[in-house]
Motif scaffolding. Sequence first.
Motif, short mmCIF file in Angstrom:
data_model
loop_
_atom_site.label_atom_id
_atom_site.label_comp_id
_atom_site.label_asym_id
_atom_site.label_seq_id
_atom_site.Cartn_x
_atom_site.Cartn_y
_atom_site.Cartn_z
N GLY A 28 0.83 -1.20 0.00
CA GLY A 28 0.00 0.00 0.00
C GLY A 28 0.86 1.24 0.00
O GLY A 28 1.97 1.23 0.51
N LEU A 53 -0.67 5.92 -11.83
CA LEU A 53 -1.47 5.41 -10.71
C LEU A 53 -2.11 4.07 -11.05
O LEU A 53 -2.09 3.13 -10.26
CB LEU A 53 -2.56 6.42 -10.33
N LYS A 54 -2.65 3.99 -12.24
CA LYS A 54 -3.32 2.75 -12.66
C LYS A 54 -2.33 1.60 -12.76
O LYS A 54 -2.64 0.46 -12.42
CB LYS A 54 -4.05 2.96 -13.99
N GLN A 57 -1.60 0.20 -9.39
CA GLN A 57 -2.71 -0.60 -8.87
C GLN A 57 -2.82 -1.95 -9.59
O GLN A 57 -2.97 -2.98 -8.96
CB GLN A 57 -4.02 0.16 -9.00
N LYS A 63 -2.10 -1.00 -3.36
CA LYS A 63 -3.26 -0.12 -3.13
C LYS A 63 -2.79 1.29 -2.81
O LYS A 63 -1.75 1.48 -2.19
CB LYS A 63 -4.08 -0.65 -1.96
N LEU A 64 -3.57 2.25 -3.25
CA LEU A 64 -3.17 3.65 -3.08
C LEU A 64 -4.23 4.43 -2.32
O LEU A 64 -5.42 4.16 -2.44
CB LEU A 64 -2.99 4.31 -4.46
N ILE A 65 -3.76 5.40 -1.56
CA ILE A 65 -4.67 6.35 -0.92
C ILE A 65 -3.99 7.72 -0.86
O ILE A 65 -2.78 7.80 -0.64
CB ILE A 65 -5.10 5.86 0.49
N LEU A 79 -8.64 12.22 -10.10
CA LEU A 79 -7.88 11.33 -9.21
C LEU A 79 -8.73 10.83 -8.05
O LEU A 79 -8.61 9.70 -7.61
CB LEU A 79 -6.65 12.04 -8.64
N GLU A 82 -10.66 7.96 -8.78
CA GLU A 82 -9.86 6.75 -9.01
C GLU A 82 -9.42 6.07 -7.71
O GLU A 82 -9.39 4.85 -7.62
CB GLU A 82 -8.60 7.07 -9.82
N ILE A 83 -9.02 6.87 -6.75
CA ILE A 83 -8.48 6.30 -5.51
C ILE A 83 -9.05 7.01 -4.28
O ILE A 83 -9.43 8.18 -4.37
CB ILE A 83 -6.92 6.36 -5.47
N PRO A 84 -9.12 6.31 -3.14
CA PRO A 84 -9.65 6.96 -1.94
C PRO A 84 -8.77 8.13 -1.50
O PRO A 84 -7.56 8.13 -1.78
CB PRO A 84 -9.66 5.85 -0.89
N LEU A 104 -6.66 1.10 3.60
CA LEU A 104 -5.85 0.27 2.70
C LEU A 104 -5.93 -1.21 3.09
O LEU A 104 -5.85 -2.09 2.24
CB LEU A 104 -4.38 0.71 2.72
#
Length: 158
Positions: A28, A53-54, A57, A63-65, A79, A82-84, A104
């Motif tokens: 993460g 970013l993709k 993932q 995993k990204l935050i 963005l 796309e991500i939390p 995460l």
Amino acid sequence: MPIFKPSQIAHSIYEIDGDALQRAGIKGIILDWNNTLMKKNAESVSDALITWLKNFQSRYAIKLIIVSNSKPPTQENVLINEIPALFEAGKPKKKAFINALNILGTRRNETAVIGNGIITDLWGGNRLGMYTIFVSPSWTKPHFIGMVKRLVVKVLRV
Ligand SMILES: [Mg+2]
């Protein structure tokens, strides 16, 4: 001054090697927003950033935050779809990072913090035992050491 020392340094997020992070057991990533993902006051998100970013993932299953101390952007930002994201997070408080880890679903030792803030990102991440990546476009070693020294003097005066 190991608490301010990053595990890794990069001129930009695009320099960060996903294979190496994966080998290091990183599952993460906590991403800073201002001047890490987004240039301050930038309005649009580049395609390169979305691709980056993709890639993290899907290719690396990392995993990204986004964890930022700023207010959420007023304009629509792809963005965030796309991500939390946690805005007004209160870094370097431990709670800011622990909230992110909970979302995460990763442990401290399998999570990296990427940011340009020495106190908020580096110190915040290091003291929780996370892998830290300092991102600074103007990075040079003497410059960084000078910055840390000035910062320590400032903190000691308070
Ligand atoms: Mg920042």
